[in-house]
Design a protein around this motif. Structure first.
Motif, PDB file in Angstrom:
ATOM      1  N   PRO A  54       0.807  -1.229   0.000  1.00  0.00           N
ATOM      2  CA  PRO A  54       0.000   0.000   0.000  1.00  0.00           C
ATOM      3  C   PRO A  54       0.836   1.274   0.000  1.00  0.00           C
ATOM      4  CG  PRO A  54      -0.818  -1.572   1.624  1.00  0.00           C
ATOM      5  CD  PRO A  54       0.497  -2.095   1.149  1.00  0.00           C
ATOM      6  N   GLU A  55       2.015   1.231   0.661  1.00  0.00           N
ATOM      7  CA  GLU A  55       2.816   2.452   0.794  1.00  0.00           C
ATOM      8  C   GLU A  55       4.167   2.383   0.119  1.00  0.00           C
ATOM      9  OE1 GLU A  55       2.726   2.953   5.157  1.00  0.00           O
ATOM     10  OE2 GLU A  55       1.628   4.803   4.728  1.00  0.00           O
ATOM     11  N   VAL A  56       4.768   1.185   0.023  1.00  0.00           N
ATOM     12  CA  VAL A  56       6.127   1.100  -0.512  1.00  0.00           C
ATOM     13  C   VAL A  56       6.266  -0.072  -1.476  1.00  0.00           C
ATOM     14  CG1 VAL A  56       7.136   2.139   1.558  1.00  0.00           C
ATOM     15  CG2 VAL A  56       7.005  -0.352   1.376  1.00  0.00           C
ATOM     16  N   ARG A  57       7.251   0.068  -2.356  1.00  0.00           N
ATOM     17  CA  ARG A  57       7.735  -1.046  -3.168  1.00  0.00           C
ATOM     18  C   ARG A  57       9.045  -1.534  -2.557  1.00  0.00           C
ATOM     19  NH1 ARG A  57       8.752   0.455  -9.141  1.00  0.00           N
ATOM     20  NH2 ARG A  57       9.732   2.283  -8.184  1.00  0.00           N
ATOM     21  N   SER A  58       9.266  -2.832  -2.568  1.00  0.00           N
ATOM     22  CA  SER A  58      10.454  -3.399  -1.944  1.00  0.00           C
ATOM     23  C   SER A  58      11.149  -4.358  -2.894  1.00  0.00           C
ATOM     24  CB  SER A  58      10.067  -4.139  -0.653  1.00  0.00           C
ATOM     25  OG  SER A  58      11.177  -4.760  -0.068  1.00  0.00           O
ATOM     26  N   PHE A  59      12.462  -4.190  -3.031  1.00  0.00           N
ATOM     27  CA  PHE A  59      13.293  -5.055  -3.864  1.00  0.00           C
ATOM     28  C   PHE A  59      14.462  -5.528  -3.001  1.00  0.00           C
ATOM     29  CE2 PHE A  59      11.157  -1.882  -6.337  1.00  0.00           C
ATOM     30  CZ  PHE A  59      10.670  -2.551  -7.448  1.00  0.00           C
ATOM     31  N   LYS A  60      14.580  -6.824  -2.826  1.00  0.00           N
ATOM     32  CA  LYS A  60      15.549  -7.359  -1.877  1.00  0.00           C
ATOM     33  C   LYS A  60      16.582  -8.252  -2.555  1.00  0.00           C
ATOM     34  CE  LYS A  60      12.571  -7.239   2.209  1.00  0.00           C
ATOM     35  NZ  LYS A  60      12.129  -7.990   3.399  1.00  0.00           N
ATOM     36  N   GLY A  61      17.746  -8.306  -1.927  1.00  0.00           N
ATOM     37  CA  GLY A  61      18.776  -9.247  -2.335  1.00  0.00           C
ATOM     38  C   GLY A  61      19.343  -9.017  -3.722  1.00  0.00           C
ATOM     39  N   ILE A  62      19.398  -7.772  -4.188  1.00  0.00           N
ATOM     40  CA  ILE A  62      19.939  -7.489  -5.520  1.00  0.00           C
ATOM     41  C   ILE A  62      21.466  -7.530  -5.443  1.00  0.00           C
ATOM     42  CG2 ILE A  62      20.039  -5.839  -7.407  1.00  0.00           C
ATOM     43  CD1 ILE A  62      17.434  -4.628  -6.357  1.00  0.00           C
ATOM     44  N   PRO A  63      22.123  -8.374  -6.228  1.00  0.00           N
ATOM     45  CA  PRO A  63      23.594  -8.405  -6.179  1.00  0.00           C
ATOM     46  C   PRO A  63      24.185  -7.156  -6.822  1.00  0.00           C
ATOM     47  CG  PRO A  63      22.780  -9.897  -7.873  1.00  0.00           C
ATOM     48  CD  PRO A  63      21.573  -9.383  -7.157  1.00  0.00           C
ATOM     49  N   TYR A  64      25.065  -6.484  -6.087  1.00  0.00           N
ATOM     50  CA  TYR A  64      25.731  -5.312  -6.645  1.00  0.00           C
ATOM     51  C   TYR A  64      27.194  -5.590  -6.989  1.00  0.00           C
ATOM     52  CZ  TYR A  64      27.710  -4.542  -1.929  1.00  0.00           C
ATOM     53  OH  TYR A  64      28.376  -4.677  -0.737  1.00  0.00           O
ATOM     54  N   ALA A  65      27.744  -6.676  -6.464  1.00  0.00           N
ATOM     55  CA  ALA A  65      29.140  -7.020  -6.730  1.00  0.00           C
ATOM     56  C   ALA A  65      29.356  -8.481  -6.360  1.00  0.00           C
ATOM     57  CB  ALA A  65      30.090  -6.125  -5.929  1.00  0.00           C
ATOM     58  N   THR A  66      30.498  -9.006  -6.774  1.00  0.00           N
ATOM     59  CA  THR A  66      30.922 -10.338  -6.365  1.00  0.00           C
ATOM     60  C   THR A  66      32.178 -10.202  -5.518  1.00  0.00           C
ATOM     61  OG1 THR A  66      32.228 -10.640  -8.386  1.00  0.00           O
ATOM     62  CG2 THR A  66      29.944 -11.423  -8.405  1.00  0.00           C
ATOM     63  N   ALA A  67      32.366 -11.137  -4.615  1.00  0.00           N
ATOM     64  CA  ALA A  67      33.480 -11.047  -3.684  1.00  0.00           C
ATOM     65  C   ALA A  67      34.251 -12.357  -3.656  1.00  0.00           C
ATOM     66  CB  ALA A  67      32.969 -10.731  -2.286  1.00  0.00           C
ATOM     67  N   GLU A  68      35.549 -12.273  -3.881  1.00  0.00           N
ATOM     68  CA  GLU A  68      36.452 -13.383  -3.614  1.00  0.00           C
ATOM     69  C   GLU A  68      37.263 -13.038  -2.371  1.00  0.00           C
ATOM     70  OE1 GLU A  68      38.820 -14.174  -7.018  1.00  0.00           O
ATOM     71  OE2 GLU A  68      37.111 -14.744  -8.289  1.00  0.00           O
ATOM     72  N   ARG A  69      37.653 -14.044  -1.615  1.00  0.00           N
ATOM     73  CA  ARG A  69      38.274 -13.790  -0.322  1.00  0.00           C
ATOM     74  C   ARG A  69      39.499 -12.891  -0.440  1.00  0.00           C
ATOM     75  NH1 ARG A  69      39.629 -18.630   3.861  1.00  0.00           N
ATOM     76  NH2 ARG A  69      37.386 -18.985   3.524  1.00  0.00           N
ATOM     77  N   PHE A  70      39.511 -11.848   0.366  1.00  0.00           N
ATOM     78  CA  PHE A  70      40.604 -10.882   0.501  1.00  0.00           C
ATOM     79  C   PHE A  70      40.860 -10.080  -0.779  1.00  0.00           C
ATOM     80  CE2 PHE A  70      42.080 -14.393   3.482  1.00  0.00           C
ATOM     81  CZ  PHE A  70      41.450 -13.838   4.578  1.00  0.00           C
ATOM     82  N   GLY A 101      23.026  -9.568  14.677  1.00  0.00           N
ATOM     83  CA  GLY A 101      23.636 -10.221  13.534  1.00  0.00           C
ATOM     84  C   GLY A 101      22.876 -11.473  13.168  1.00  0.00           C
ATOM     85  N   GLU A 102      23.507 -12.278  12.338  1.00  0.00           N
ATOM     86  CA  GLU A 102      22.921 -13.552  11.929  1.00  0.00           C
ATOM     87  C   GLU A 102      24.061 -14.479  11.534  1.00  0.00           C
ATOM     88  OE1 GLU A 102      19.153 -14.378   9.321  1.00  0.00           O
ATOM     89  OE2 GLU A 102      20.869 -14.119   7.989  1.00  0.00           O
ATOM     90  N   PRO A 103      24.162 -15.668  12.128  1.00  0.00           N
ATOM     91  CA  PRO A 103      25.277 -16.552  11.785  1.00  0.00           C
ATOM     92  C   PRO A 103      25.288 -16.886  10.306  1.00  0.00           C
ATOM     93  CG  PRO A 103      23.595 -17.729  13.040  1.00  0.00           C
ATOM     94  CD  PRO A 103      23.254 -16.278  13.110  1.00  0.00           C
ATOM     95  N   SER A 104      26.477 -16.834   9.708  1.00  0.00           N
ATOM     96  CA  SER A 104      26.605 -17.095   8.284  1.00  0.00           C
ATOM     97  C   SER A 104      28.041 -17.472   7.969  1.00  0.00           C
ATOM     98  CB  SER A 104      26.216 -15.849   7.465  1.00  0.00           C
ATOM     99  OG  SER A 104      26.495 -16.033   6.087  1.00  0.00           O
ATOM    100  N   THR A 105      28.209 -18.299   6.955  1.00  0.00           N
ATOM    101  CA  THR A 105      29.541 -18.606   6.431  1.00  0.00           C
ATOM    102  C   THR A 105      29.648 -18.192   4.968  1.00  0.00           C
ATOM    103  OG1 THR A 105      28.829 -20.874   5.914  1.00  0.00           O
ATOM    104  CG2 THR A 105      29.928 -20.521   8.033  1.00  0.00           C
ATOM    105  N   ALA A 106      28.731 -17.372   4.509  1.00  0.00           N
ATOM    106  CA  ALA A 106      28.717 -16.956   3.102  1.00  0.00           C
ATOM    107  C   ALA A 106      29.719 -15.825   2.874  1.00  0.00           C
ATOM    108  CB  ALA A 106      27.319 -16.495   2.705  1.00  0.00           C
ATOM    109  N   GLU A 107      30.512 -15.970   1.834  1.00  0.00           N
ATOM    110  CA  GLU A 107      31.473 -14.930   1.489  1.00  0.00           C
ATOM    111  C   GLU A 107      31.060 -14.168   0.229  1.00  0.00           C
ATOM    112  OE1 GLU A 107      35.742 -15.776   2.366  1.00  0.00           O
ATOM    113  OE2 GLU A 107      35.050 -17.861   2.451  1.00  0.00           O
ATOM    114  N   ASP A 108      30.324 -14.798  -0.655  1.00  0.00           N
ATOM    115  CA  ASP A 108      29.806 -14.085  -1.823  1.00  0.00           C
ATOM    116  C   ASP A 108      28.434 -13.548  -1.430  1.00  0.00           C
ATOM    117  OD1 ASP A 108      29.541 -13.001  -4.289  1.00  0.00           O
ATOM    118  OD2 ASP A 108      29.361 -14.891  -5.377  1.00  0.00           O
ATOM    119  N   CYS A 109      28.420 -12.407  -0.760  1.00  0.00           N
ATOM    120  CA  CYS A 109      27.236 -11.939  -0.028  1.00  0.00           C
ATOM    121  C   CYS A 109      26.904 -10.482  -0.314  1.00  0.00           C
ATOM    122  CB  CYS A 109      27.488 -12.092   1.470  1.00  0.00           C
ATOM    123  SG  CYS A 109      28.964 -11.180   2.021  1.00  0.00           S
TER     124      CYS A 109
END
Length: 523
Positions: A54-70, A101-109
Motif C-alpha cells: 500500500p505504501e512502498v515497493r520493496s526489492f531485496k537481495g539485488i547483487p551489486y558485486a561479487t566477492a572473492e576472499r581478501f 547479527g545472523e550466523p553465516s559462512t557466506a562470502e559471496d554476499c
C-alpha cells in the motif's frame, strides 16, 4: 580516553541472549518498468521483480558485486529474464551469538535492498543505510525501512563484508584491510548507475549509518575515492574525531591480525595469502573471534589520512553533515553486564570500576569527585562512560566538521523508550541508550512495539531526516529552528537540537555532559 566499543549495546547487552530465481522475459521487464508502481524494474545487470504494498515497493537481495576472499569487489554479472527480488539476500559471514547479527559462512554476499514510496514519482532523495555492529556482525534486513521510505525517500540498505573477511591484514594480502569500505563504495556506484530506475535521484544520495555504520560514513567522508558518490552524510553514535575510532594504520592492522594468522597455521607458510585463502571460513571466523574493533586502514590511496586527522584538518569531502549521539549511550552496556551476572551492580563496585579503567588513570579521583555515587551504581557508571566516551567526543567531532562544512548536531533524549523484546527488565531505566533511536526510525523486531506516542516521535524524526536528505537542511515541518553548529563563536555557537516526544529545543549539552571537565582532563 578508552577505546569505544562501537557495537555498544549490540555486543554487550545482546550478547547475553542466547539465490534468487530467474523467470519471465526482458521484454516484459522493459514494459513494466515504465510504470512507477510496477514490481519490475530494469537495472544494468537485468530486470528485478519486487513486491508492491500500500505504501512502498520493496526489492531485496539485488547483487551489486561479487566477492572473492581478501580481494576487492567486482561489479556483479548480469542475468537474463526477470530476477526474483522478493526474498532477502545472503548475510555476510559472521559468528553466531548476537541478535543484531545472523550466523553465516557466506562470502559471496554482496547484495542490497531498495525500498521506494508507492507513487512517489521521480528524482526522490536517496538514503544509503550502513548497518552497525562494530563492522563485525549485522545485516541490512534487520532494519525495516518502510516508514522512512514512506516519508518520501528511496532507501537502500547494503550487506558488506565484516570481521576477518574485510579486515585481516598481512603484507601478502595486498587488497585486504578495508574491504568493508570498498564493498560499500561499490554499492554506491551501483546506486549512482541504477537508482533513477527506482525513482531516486543519483545526485541526492545521503550516507547514513549508526555506530559501526556511522564510523563507515566517516571513512567515506575522508576517502577521495568516495567523493562524488553522495551529497550529504548522517552520523549516528559514532564520534569519529577520536584517534583510532574510525581508522587504524597498516602496522596496527597487521599487528592485530598476526596472532590470528599464526593460529590458522599460515604465518610461516611459503605463500601466506594462498594459505589463508584455503582456510575454511568457519575456522577463519572462529580464530578471529568477536573481541575486536576492526577499522579500515589509512595511508592508502582510498584513505590517505587517518579519519580523525582528515576531519580535524578539513581534508575530507565537504558535504552537509547531520551528526548526533544518544543522551544515555552507555546505559545498555552496563545493563548488559548486570544481566550477564544476574544482579545489579553493587555500590561498592562503582569506585573500583572507575579506578581499574586505564582511560581515567591518575584522573580517577577527579572523576569520582565530579560523578559521586548516586542512587544506582550502574546508572552512575553509565553516566561517566556516556559523557567521556560518547557525548564529549561527539561534540568534538561536530566542532571539527563545522569548521569546514555545514554541520548540525542532535541529541536523542527520549527517556521512555522501548525495551528489548523477551529480555528481563533492567535495574535502572535504559532511557536513550545506544541504539535506542533505531526502532523509532526503522521497523525492528528486536524491540518491543512502539506506543502511539513513540511512533509519533519516530515519524517526526524520519521527516526531519528525509528533509535533510532532500536539501542538506532538516528544518521545517513546524519544528523548532535547528541552526548550524558554529564553532567560531565559542560555546554560544554549539547548538545541539534535543529530540524527544515534546517540543524539540536546544539541549544544554556541554553542561549536561561535563564538556569542560572532560576537555581539561584530556589536555
Amino acid at each position: 580516553m578508552r577505546k569505544i566499543w562501537t557495537a555498544g549495546l549490540g555486543l554487550a547487552l545482546l550478547g547475553t541472549l542466547a539465490s534468487a530465481a530467474v523467470v519471465g522475459s526482458a521484454g516484459q521487464a522493459a514494459a513494466a518498468a515504465e510504470d512507477p508502481a510496477s514490481a519490475v524494474v530494469q537495472t544494468d545487470q537485468g530486470a528485478v521483480r519486487g513486491t508492491v504494498g500500500p505504501e512502498v515497493r520493496s526489492f531485496k537481495g539485488i547483487p551489486y558485486a561479487t566477492a572473492e576472499r581478501f580481494a576487492k569487489p567486482r561489479p556483479a554479472e548480469g542475468w537474463s529474464g526477470v530476477r526474483d527480488a522478493t526474498e532477502r539476500g545472503t548475510t555476510c559471514a559472521q559468528l553466531p551469538g548476537y541478535p543484531i547479527g545472523e550466523p553465516s559462512t557466506a562470502e559471496d554476499c554482496l547484495n542490497l535492498n531498495v525500498t521506494t514510496p508507492v507513487g512517489g514519482g521521480e528524482d526522490l532523495p536517496v538514503v544509503f543505510w550502513i548497518h552497525g555492529g562494530s563492522m563485525m556482525v549485522g545485516y541490512g534486513d534487520l532494519y525495516g525501512p518502510d516508514r522512512l521510505a514512506a516519508e518520501g525517500a528511496v532507501v537502500v540498505s547494503v550487506n558488506y563484508r565484516l570481521g576477518p573477511t574485510a579486515f585481516l591484514a598481512h603484507p601478502d594480502l595486498e587488497e585486504s584491510g578495508s574491504l568493508a569500505l570498498d564493498d560499500q563504495r561499490e554499492a554506491l556506484r551501483w546506486v549512482r548507475d541504477n537508482i533513477a530506475e527506482f525513482g531516486g535521484d543519483p545526485g541526492r544520495v545521503t550516507l547514513m549509518g549508526e555506530s559501526g555504520g556511522g564510523f563507515a560514513v566517516c571513512g567515506h567522508l575522508a576517502s577521495p575515492a568516495s567523493d562524488g558518490l553522495y551529497r550529504q552524510a548522517v552520523i549516528q553514535s559514532a564520534p569519529c574525531s577520536t584517534p583510532g575510532n574510525a581508522s587504524r594504520t597498516r602496522e596496527e592492522a597487521e599487528a592485530d591480525s598476526e596472532q590470528v594468522i599464526k593460529d590458522l597455521g599460515c604465518l610461516d607458510a611459503e605463500d601466506v595469502a594462498a594459505c589463508l585463502r584455503e582456510v575454511p571460513i568457519d575456522q577463519l571466523l572462529e580464530k578471529y573471534g568477536t573481541d575486536r574493533e576492526p577499522r579500515p586502514v589509512s595511508g592508502t590511496p582510498e584513505l590517505p589520512l587517518p579519519v580523525d586527522e582528515a576531519l580535524r584538518t578539513g581534508r575530507f569531502n565537504r558535504v552537509p553533515v547531520l551528526i548526533g549521539v544518544n543522551h544515555d549511550e552507555e546505559n545498555g552496556m552496563v545493563i548488559g553486564a548486570e544481566l550477564a551476572t544476574g544482579e545489579p551492580m553493587a555500590d561498592a563496585d562503582y569506585e573500583a570500576a572507575i579506578r581499574r579503567d586505564d582511560s581515567y588513570g591518575d584522573d580517577a579521583d577527579a572523576v569520582l569527585r565530579r560523578y559521586p555515587l548516586g542512587d544506582s551504581a550502574g546508572a552512575t557508571l553509565a553516566r561517566v562512560r556516556t559523557d567521556s566516551v560518547w557525548a564529549v567526543p561527539t561534540l568534538d567531532t561536530a566542532r571539527a566538521l563545522s569548521r569546514h562544512t555545514s554541520t548540525r548536531m542532535y541529541e536523542f533524549a527520549e527517556q521512555d523508550t522501548p525495551w528489548y523484546r523477551d529480555l528481563p527488565e533492567p535495574s535502572f531505566p535504559a532511557a536513550a541508550q545506544h541504539m535506542a533511536e533505531l526502532p523509532y526510525m526503522f521497523d525492528m523486531a528486536l524491540f518491543e512495539d512502539l506506543t502511539p506516542e513513540q511512533a509519533a516521535l519516530g515519524a517526526r524524526m524520519n521527516r526531519a531526516w528525509v528533509r535533510f536528505a532532500a536539501s542538506g537542511d532538516p528544518n521545517g515541518g513546524g519544528e523548532a529552528a535547528w541552526p548550524r553548529l558554529r564553532d567560531d563563536r565559542g560555546r554560544s555557537g554549539w547548538y545541539v537540537q534535543s529530540l524527544s516526544s515534546g517540543d524539540w529545543r536546544r539541549a544544554d549539552f556541554a553542561k549536561d555532559h561535563g564538556y569542560r571537565f572532560w576537555s581539561r582532563l584530556s589536555d
